[in-house]
Design a protein around this motif. Structure first.
Motif, PDB file in Angstrom:
ATOM      1  N   ALA A   1      -2.640   4.803   8.338  1.00  0.00           N
ATOM      2  CA  ALA A   1      -1.257   5.579   7.704  1.00  0.00           C
ATOM      3  C   ALA A   1       0.239   4.838   8.161  1.00  0.00           C
ATOM      4  O   ALA A   1       1.140   5.368   7.604  1.00  0.00           O
ATOM      5  CB  ALA A   1      -1.262   6.743   8.146  1.00  0.00           C
TER       6      ALA A   1
ATOM      7  N   HIS B   1      -2.820   3.540  -4.829  1.00  0.00           N
ATOM      8  CA  HIS B   1      -2.945   3.697  -3.717  1.00  0.00           C
ATOM      9  C   HIS B   1      -2.066   2.144  -3.469  1.00  0.00           C
ATOM     10  O   HIS B   1      -2.132   1.349  -2.128  1.00  0.00           O
ATOM     11  CB  HIS B   1      -4.256   2.776  -3.468  1.00  0.00           C
ATOM     12  CG  HIS B   1      -5.320   3.383  -3.382  1.00  0.00           C
ATOM     13  ND1 HIS B   1      -5.182   5.299  -3.261  1.00  0.00           N
ATOM     14  CD2 HIS B   1      -6.214   3.814  -4.321  1.00  0.00           C
ATOM     15  CE1 HIS B   1      -6.058   5.646  -3.726  1.00  0.00           C
ATOM     16  NE2 HIS B   1      -7.053   4.962  -4.465  1.00  0.00           N
TER      17      HIS B   1
ATOM     18  N   TRP C   1       0.438  -0.941   0.012  1.00  0.00           N
ATOM     19  CA  TRP C   1      -0.044   0.007  -0.159  1.00  0.00           C
ATOM     20  C   TRP C   1       0.643   1.442   0.025  1.00  0.00           C
ATOM     21  O   TRP C   1       1.743   1.390   0.756  1.00  0.00           O
ATOM     22  CB  TRP C   1      -0.624   0.454   1.039  1.00  0.00           C
ATOM     23  CG  TRP C   1      -2.293  -1.288   1.095  1.00  0.00           C
ATOM     24  CD1 TRP C   1      -2.232  -2.327   1.674  1.00  0.00           C
ATOM     25  CD2 TRP C   1      -3.232  -0.802   0.138  1.00  0.00           C
ATOM     26  NE1 TRP C   1      -3.355  -2.826   1.070  1.00  0.00           N
ATOM     27  CE2 TRP C   1      -4.044  -2.104   0.563  1.00  0.00           C
ATOM     28  CE3 TRP C   1      -3.814   0.547   0.007  1.00  0.00           C
ATOM     29  CZ2 TRP C   1      -5.299  -1.838   0.621  1.00  0.00           C
ATOM     30  CZ3 TRP C   1      -5.263   0.541  -0.355  1.00  0.00           C
ATOM     31  CH2 TRP C   1      -5.991  -1.103  -0.108  1.00  0.00           C
ATOM     32  N   SER C   2       0.568   2.153  -0.583  1.00  0.00           N
ATOM     33  CA  SER C   2       1.407   3.537  -0.829  1.00  0.00           C
ATOM     34  C   SER C   2       0.443   4.322  -0.099  1.00  0.00           C
ATOM     35  O   SER C   2       0.900   5.325   0.133  1.00  0.00           O
ATOM     36  CB  SER C   2       1.368   4.254  -2.316  1.00  0.00           C
ATOM     37  OG  SER C   2       0.136   4.437  -2.818  1.00  0.00           O
ATOM     38  N   ASP C   3      -0.948   4.112   0.238  1.00  0.00           N
ATOM     39  CA  ASP C   3      -1.732   5.039   0.537  1.00  0.00           C
ATOM     40  C   ASP C   3      -3.116   4.188   1.541  1.00  0.00           C
ATOM     41  O   ASP C   3      -3.096   3.469   1.686  1.00  0.00           O
ATOM     42  CB  ASP C   3      -1.831   6.430   0.466  1.00  0.00           C
ATOM     43  CG  ASP C   3      -2.943   6.628  -0.542  1.00  0.00           C
ATOM     44  OD1 ASP C   3      -3.810   5.322  -1.034  1.00  0.00           O
ATOM     45  OD2 ASP C   3      -2.422   6.332  -1.856  1.00  0.00           O
ATOM     46  N   SER C   4      -3.292   5.089   2.660  1.00  0.00           N
ATOM     47  CA  SER C   4      -4.624   4.109   2.867  1.00  0.00           C
ATOM     48  C   SER C   4      -6.251   4.688   2.787  1.00  0.00           C
ATOM     49  O   SER C   4      -7.234   3.881   2.870  1.00  0.00           O
ATOM     50  CB  SER C   4      -4.518   4.489   4.679  1.00  0.00           C
ATOM     51  OG  SER C   4      -5.718   5.789   4.571  1.00  0.00           O
TER      52      SER C   4
END
Length: 176
Positions: A138, A167, A127-130
């Motif tokens: 996060a 994401h 994951w690059s973000d939530s």
């Protein structure tokens, strides 16, 4: 850009017939099923998870797809015995949406290194973000540069990045 698509990600990983592949934290088995199709009946996929019910679901799905080359392995990746696989026995490892859940990341990376053959490769997707709470919180997201650095510190070289979907980030590393 779409959400992460296991089939597209497996295609970018470029598996060959006859390979032995391990899918770590395989969950519902989407990656294991697509990998099983790519490596063919001469290949082997080992789906690893800590949850028995998910492994049972993978076995059932493999039967539906008539894939006799998928095995399941109940294992705690951070546990004392780790992967319980023979050193140098695996051609490729899939680690998708895994590391944000792992506390001892370096232990797992070292165990991946142990089970891979020389020049074996790893597909890493996380994951690059939530995404508004759909993904991890996060504070559990592992930045790509941190995870890539952990692999490089432990005997891997980065081969390339992949488009892993919205994401998510993705990259392929190879054991040196």
């Amino acid at each position: 850009m779409s959400f992460s698509d296991p089939q597209k990600n497996i295609q970018q990983f470029e598996l060959d017939p006859g390979m032995t592949v391990v899918d770590l934290g395989s969950g519902s088995g989407f990656y294991a099923i697509h990998a099983g199709q790519e490596v063919g009946l001469s290949g082997r996929v080992i789906a690893v998870d800590i949850q028995k019910d998910l492994l049972e679901r993978i076995k059932s799905t493999a039967r539906e797809y008539e894939l006799s080359n998928i095995e399941v392995l109940l294992a705690d990746l951070e546990g004392e015995q780790g992967l319980k696989l023979k050193a140098g026995s695996v051609d490729a490892v899939i680690a998708s949406n895994l590391f944000f859940q792992i506390e001892n990341k370096e232990y797992v990376v070292k165990d991946i290194h142990r089970i891979l053959k020389v020049r074996g490769k790893v597909l890493v997707i996380d994951w690059s973000d939530s995404f508004g709470g759909l993904g991890p919180s996060a504070n559990n997201i592992v930045p790509e540069h941190v995870l890539r650095g952990l692999f490089e510190k432990n005997g891997f070289v980065t081969e390339r990045q992949i488009m892993a979907g919205a994401h998510h980030y993705g990259f392929i590393v190879r054991k040196t």
